[in-house]
Design a protein around this motif. Structure first.
Motif, PDB file in Angstrom:
ATOM      1  N   MET B 157       0.836  -1.202   0.000  1.00 39.82           N
ATOM      2  CA  MET B 157       0.000   0.000   0.000  1.00 39.82           C
ATOM      3  C   MET B 157       0.869   1.250   0.000  1.00 39.82           C
ATOM      4  SD  MET B 157      -3.084   0.425   2.761  1.00 39.82           S
ATOM      5  CE  MET B 157      -3.011   2.058   3.473  1.00 39.82           C
ATOM      6  N   PHE B 158       1.843   1.269   0.887  1.00 46.08           N
ATOM      7  CA  PHE B 158       2.728   2.434   0.986  1.00 46.08           C
ATOM      8  C   PHE B 158       3.499   2.626  -0.314  1.00 46.08           C
ATOM      9  CE2 PHE B 158       3.323   3.911   5.581  1.00 46.08           C
ATOM     10  CZ  PHE B 158       2.044   3.528   5.949  1.00 46.08           C
ATOM     11  N   GLU B 159       3.818   1.525  -0.938  1.00 44.93           N
ATOM     12  CA  GLU B 159       4.561   1.608  -2.198  1.00 44.93           C
ATOM     13  C   GLU B 159       3.715   2.321  -3.262  1.00 44.93           C
ATOM     14  OE1 GLU B 159       5.901  -2.341  -2.980  1.00 44.93           O
ATOM     15  OE2 GLU B 159       7.919  -1.731  -2.345  1.00 44.93           O
ATOM     16  N   ARG B 160       2.479   1.904  -3.331  1.00 44.33           N
ATOM     17  CA  ARG B 160       1.582   2.528  -4.313  1.00 44.33           C
ATOM     18  C   ARG B 160       1.440   4.025  -4.044  1.00 44.33           C
ATOM     19  NH1 ARG B 160      -0.267   5.090  -7.333  1.00 44.33           N
ATOM     20  NH2 ARG B 160      -2.016   4.830  -8.788  1.00 44.33           N
ATOM     21  N   ILE B 210      -6.058  11.192  -5.300  1.00 40.71           N
ATOM     22  CA  ILE B 210      -6.016   9.961  -4.505  1.00 40.71           C
ATOM     23  C   ILE B 210      -6.784   8.809  -5.122  1.00 40.71           C
ATOM     24  CG2 ILE B 210      -7.103   9.021  -2.412  1.00 40.71           C
ATOM     25  CD1 ILE B 210      -5.952  11.345  -0.898  1.00 40.71           C
ATOM     26  N   VAL B 211      -7.887   9.120  -5.777  1.00 41.80           N
ATOM     27  CA  VAL B 211      -8.773   8.054  -6.255  1.00 41.80           C
ATOM     28  C   VAL B 211      -8.088   6.949  -7.073  1.00 41.80           C
ATOM     29  CG1 VAL B 211     -10.608   7.616  -7.940  1.00 41.80           C
ATOM     30  CG2 VAL B 211     -11.023   9.132  -5.994  1.00 41.80           C
ATOM     31  N   PRO B 212      -7.232   7.304  -8.023  1.00 40.49           N
ATOM     32  CA  PRO B 212      -6.600   6.210  -8.796  1.00 40.49           C
ATOM     33  C   PRO B 212      -5.767   5.282  -7.915  1.00 40.49           C
ATOM     34  CG  PRO B 212      -6.235   8.349  -9.835  1.00 40.49           C
ATOM     35  CD  PRO B 212      -6.829   8.631  -8.510  1.00 40.49           C
ATOM     36  N   ALA B 213      -5.053   5.880  -6.966  1.00 40.98           N
ATOM     37  CA  ALA B 213      -4.226   5.057  -6.081  1.00 40.98           C
ATOM     38  C   ALA B 213      -5.101   4.148  -5.236  1.00 40.98           C
ATOM     39  CB  ALA B 213      -3.374   5.954  -5.180  1.00 40.98           C
ATOM     40  N   VAL B 214      -6.138   4.711  -4.652  1.00 41.41           N
ATOM     41  CA  VAL B 214      -7.023   3.903  -3.814  1.00 41.41           C
ATOM     42  C   VAL B 214      -7.645   2.784  -4.642  1.00 41.41           C
ATOM     43  CG1 VAL B 214      -9.104   3.918  -2.387  1.00 41.41           C
ATOM     44  CG2 VAL B 214      -7.497   5.825  -2.259  1.00 41.41           C
ATOM     45  N   ARG B 215      -8.011   3.119  -5.875  1.00 40.67           N
ATOM     46  CA  ARG B 215      -8.573   2.108  -6.763  1.00 40.67           C
ATOM     47  C   ARG B 215      -7.584   0.947  -6.954  1.00 40.67           C
ATOM     48  NH1 ARG B 215     -10.900   5.591 -11.173  1.00 40.67           N
ATOM     49  NH2 ARG B 215     -12.954   5.751 -10.211  1.00 40.67           N
ATOM     50  N   ASP B 216      -6.347   1.286  -7.263  1.00 41.23           N
ATOM     51  CA  ASP B 216      -5.318   0.248  -7.447  1.00 41.23           C
ATOM     52  C   ASP B 216      -5.188  -0.618  -6.205  1.00 41.23           C
ATOM     53  OD1 ASP B 216      -4.896   1.240  -9.906  1.00 41.23           O
ATOM     54  OD2 ASP B 216      -2.912   2.097  -9.499  1.00 41.23           O
TER      55      ASP B 216
END
Lengths: 262, 262
Positions: B157-160, B210-216
């Motif tokens: 998660m932190f990596e993303r 943030i949304v794209p990261a959270v999606r991933d």
DNA sequence: TTGCTCCTCACGTCACGTGAGGTGGC
DNA sequence: TTGCTCCTCACGTCACGTGAGGTGGC
């Protein structure tokens, strides 16, 4: 959050919380009306920080300073932790090596592992429990008096004394020695039944067997010198032997020097 | 031999002698007329035996039994000593590895070494001390709540979240976030000077980034689930942020789910 | 008389564990 | 009323270290 909740979330005991309060690493929280402690998230965070630093080996006393220090000022702390851990590991590893050595040689625990095999060998050649014990105790004394520097020389000495031919001869002599006044240990109580003739015979026999070995040891130029501790060693044998046995030893002692130079 | 002599010959302190008497591993000797203890060679021998067993790690309490046991009955004792030493060495070695890891990454001591580099990276991208501290504390909480099993997923998660493009955008947003109502920390005291417009703008900007990261992260199917601890985490941010900042967070929280499914 | 050794209490160490004895909360 | 949690002392752990206060020996 009361004590129990905080403790179980953080994975510590309630008693640990109390201790952290006592030493001041964790602030006392406010109390509810019933006197129960009321903790907040900050307390949980502090507690987790304490756990982490403690797991690194940081003493509780130093944790507050470590937590408030600048993020990069920990080099020094980490260095000292590392040195400390290295030293501890080295000590324990040395201990474990010692234990391993004793396991493989399966020798007595109370004497240096280097000497263990010799003593085991001697006591198997000479079944007297009493004399074996004296040998072991004498070895303990000699090893300590010789010190770490003297150990190799002591080992060399013991090696010479473990010559198979010498051991074979010693076995019979030790049986005779053991038979000397068996019964009246360490006291003038009963005048021994042993004849002066046997005492003299045995003294001479010992000298004959021992002189070549002692000569070899002397010639090896060992730096070991127990004259300063002669009184101690004498006290030991005096206590442990019977009167006739002591007479034999005294005779050997008295005549040894002369025989060596013959 | 009085106490001082025995102690110096054996290489221990006088206090150690007293302690050995107290726990019963060394018998009390007779006294001289003046009350001084009078030791003999046997005491020295016993003392040397104690020192040797203690050096192996045998607790004082077990030494008398070990000394009186049959010579070959030590296998069990040696085995337990070895296991004990092995376990201790393993613990210390693990500790030292941890210390070494922290030294090379030179990260904060109070968070798991796996997360240290991320936090360092983020705080260098975002110079606000206050926000960096919140991040660190939040990470401490998350890491603990995730547990050892959850760590790899937390790291993922932190990596993303450390994607360079995302970080670059976050840097400017965080500057605006920090500027929001700076001064009135954790209280409704002064009604913030920040306009509702800025709060709404910032909320939207955060969502977009943030949304794209959270999606991933969601799609990666992480088993991490912090809903049970949501109250704790909320308590933390509530305490640490200003009123307008909290309004932004609340807005993000509120609208996030809808944006994710768009 | 001075300095040294000996003696006997008795507290401190480090991070808690473990009862003892008592009181609110469901 | 019962069982559970909380609370505050306070002693124990392990192998001694470190004074405190007092007394013989040269």
């Amino acid at each position: 959050m009361n004590s129990g909740e905080l403790a179980s979330i953080a994975g510590v005991t309630v008693r640990a919380l109390r201790h952290y309060h006592q030493v001041g690493v964790l602030p006392e929280p406010a109390r509810s009306a019933n006197g129960y402690r009321n903790y907040g998230v900050q307390d949980l965070i502090t507690l987790l920080q304490i756990k982490r630093l403690a797991a690194l080996g940081v003493p509780l006393e130093r944790i507050p300073a470590a937590l408030s220090a600048a993020d990069d000022g920990h080099t020094e702390l980490l260095d000292s932790l590392d040195r400390e851990l290295e030293a501890q590991i080295a000590r324990l590893t040395a201990q474990r090596d010692l234990v391993a050595q004793l396991r493989t040689t399966s020798a007595a625990l109370d004497l240096p592992p280097e000497l263990g095999p010799f003593l085991a060998q001697w006591s198997s050649a000479n079944p007297s429990k009493r004399l074996a014990k004296i040998d072991r105790e004498q070895s303990i004394l000699l090893a300590h008096l010789a010190g770490a520097e003297g150990m190799p020389h002591l080992v060399a000495m013991f090696e010479r004394l473990s010559d198979p031919a010498l051991l074979a001869e010693m076995a019979t002599l030790m049986a005779r020695f053991e038979a000397l006044g068996a019964g009246d240990v360490a006291g003038e109580a009963t005048p021994s039944a042993s004849s002066d003739a046997e005492i003299n015979d045995l003294t001479e026999a010992f000298l004959t067997v021992i002189v070549p070995a002692v000569r070899d040891i002397r010639e090896a130029g060992s730096p070991l010198d127990f004259t300063a501790s002669a009184a101690l060693l004498a006290e030991h044998t005096d206590q442990s032997l019977t009167v006739p046995q002591r007479r034999v030893l005294a005779g050997v002692d008295e005549k040894l020097e002369a025989r060596l130079t013959e």
